[in-house]
Design an enzyme around this catalytic site. Structure first.
Site, short mmCIF file in Angstrom:
data_model
loop_
_atom_site.label_atom_id
_atom_site.label_comp_id
_atom_site.label_asym_id
_atom_site.label_seq_id
_atom_site.Cartn_x
_atom_site.Cartn_y
_atom_site.Cartn_z
N THR A 285 37.21 20.91 -19.60
CA THR A 285 38.22 21.78 -18.99
C THR A 285 39.50 21.03 -18.66
O THR A 285 39.45 19.82 -18.36
CB THR A 285 37.64 22.39 -17.69
OG1 THR A 285 38.71 22.97 -16.94
CG2 THR A 285 37.01 21.34 -16.80
N TYR B 17 34.52 21.08 -9.33
CA TYR B 17 34.31 21.60 -10.69
C TYR B 17 34.89 20.63 -11.72
O TYR B 17 34.19 20.17 -12.64
CB TYR B 17 34.95 22.98 -10.83
CG TYR B 17 35.01 23.46 -12.26
CD1 TYR B 17 33.83 23.73 -12.96
CD2 TYR B 17 36.23 23.61 -12.92
CE1 TYR B 17 33.88 24.14 -14.29
CE2 TYR B 17 36.28 24.03 -14.24
CZ TYR B 17 35.11 24.29 -14.92
OH TYR B 17 35.16 24.68 -16.22
#
Ligand code: UDP
Length: 339
Positions: A124, A148
């Site tokens: 990501t 995250y």
């Protein structure tokens, strides 16, 4: 066209019943691959698996995972299964380190034991945190600002260390920017219990699911004051996985690629497109900035095109929003017929 022949190539896809995973499974199926999806269905749906076989299992269950890998004998693995909510990662960091880092380690141990040595990893842009230079290039130092992003960065590190120690093992990590849109035939799409993404929330507001759409900050240093993101259609992202897989199968080296179009749209621009596509002048309200939102996040993404030959086909915000809207209408129909 990114025509890739994967006829009879056996590919294991963890998290293949989820939003991005299911679009990749669709593309793998169209390329002729033999697919096995391993998914615990915690957020995915069995009906989203359009091709191949589904084994319902958890990455924490190393016994089932090993049995599955041993009997399927995949040539490569595409690893999606992960937790993905930034806000939740801040309040429940251990869940993220367990699901995204520890479980990836479990998977890697099983793969090494079974001599599976190629992996595509779903990473990501959150690994960059708040980059100073836009568009952000792959070699930018990683500095995630939430658990995250940190949990994904750690898995990238695991992969880098493993491939350095064991040259037989090769991987490609793909760093996604803002993934949106859906299958143009509305068979699959995003179906999260608590949707937080801008396009999905805008469309659900147009549908009347939410009374209004909050605009999180209009005082950013951007032309219209709202944040800019690089929105990529999920089918183009799926193709990026296929070209990355081909790269590994052809003996290519481990590598990392950004996945975006290299230009962005602001929150206000997305709202305008969503109003035009839906024909609904839904209500918006100004809200304070959301924590941890960088003003602009746009990919430097030439390498995916020049080095892997990726050719995006849906670099068009109206198309992205339209396919997402058709999917929302389909979801609503399914919910109504389910009572
Ligand atoms: N955003 C917004 N209202 C919403 C959801 C998101 O204004 O209801 C903004 C958010 O602050 C960010 C952009 O839209 O600037 C994209 O957010 P999203 O959650 O879709 O993706 P992210 O960039 O956080 O991965």
């Amino acid at each position: 066209m990114n025509q890739i022949d994967l006829k009879n190539r056996r590919i294991l896809v963890t998290g293949g019943a989820g939003y991005i995973g299911s679009h990749v499974v669709k593309a793998l199926g169209e390329a002729g691959a033999e697919i096995l999806v391993y998914d615990n269905l915690s957020t995915g749906n069995a009906s989203a698996v359009l091709s191949g076989r589904l084994v319902v299992g958890d990455l924490a269950d190393t016994v089932l995972m090993k049995k599955t890998v041993e009997s399927f004998r995949p040539e490569a693995v595409i690893h999606f299964a992960a937790s993905i909510e930034v806000g939740e990662s801040v309040s429940r960091p251990l869940k993220y380190y367990r699901n995204n880092t520890v479980n990836a380690l479990n998977l890697l141990e099983v793969l090494r034991a079974c001599r599976v040595d190629q992996m595509i990893f779903s990473s990501t842009a959150a690994v960059y945190g708040e980059p100073e230079l836009i568009p952000v290039a792959e070699q930018t130092p990683l500095d995630p600002i939430n658990p995250y992003g940190a949990s994904k960065m750690m898995t990238e590190r695991l992969l880098a260390d493993l491939s350095a120690a064991d040259p037989d093992f090769r991987y490609v990590a793909l760093r996604y920017f803002n993934v949106a849109g859906a299958d143009p035939q509305s068979r699959i799409g995003q179906d999260y219990k608590n949707p937080t993404h801008l396009i999905t929330r805008a469309l659900k507001t147009a549908l009347g699911v939410f009374p209004q759409l909050g605009i999180f900050g209009r005082d950013y240093p951007t032309p219209d004051g709202t944040c800019i993101r690089d929105y990529i259609h999920v089918d183009d992202l799926a193709t990026a996985h296929l070209v990355a897989l081909k790269h590994l199968m052809d003996g290519g080296d481990s590598d990392i690629f950004n996945c975006g179009y290299g230009h962005g749209a602001s929150v206000a621009e997305v709202v305008e497109v969503a109003r035009t596509v839906t024909g609904v002048d839904f209500k918006i309200v100004d809200e304070p900035r959301r924590d941890g939102d960088p003003p602009e996040l746009v990919a430097r993404c030439q390498r995916l095109r020049t080095e892997l030959g990726w050719q995006p086909e849906h670099d068009d915000l109206a198309y992205i929003v339209k396919t997402a809207w058709d999917w929302e209408l389909e979801l609503q129909k399914r919910q109504e017929s389910a009572g």
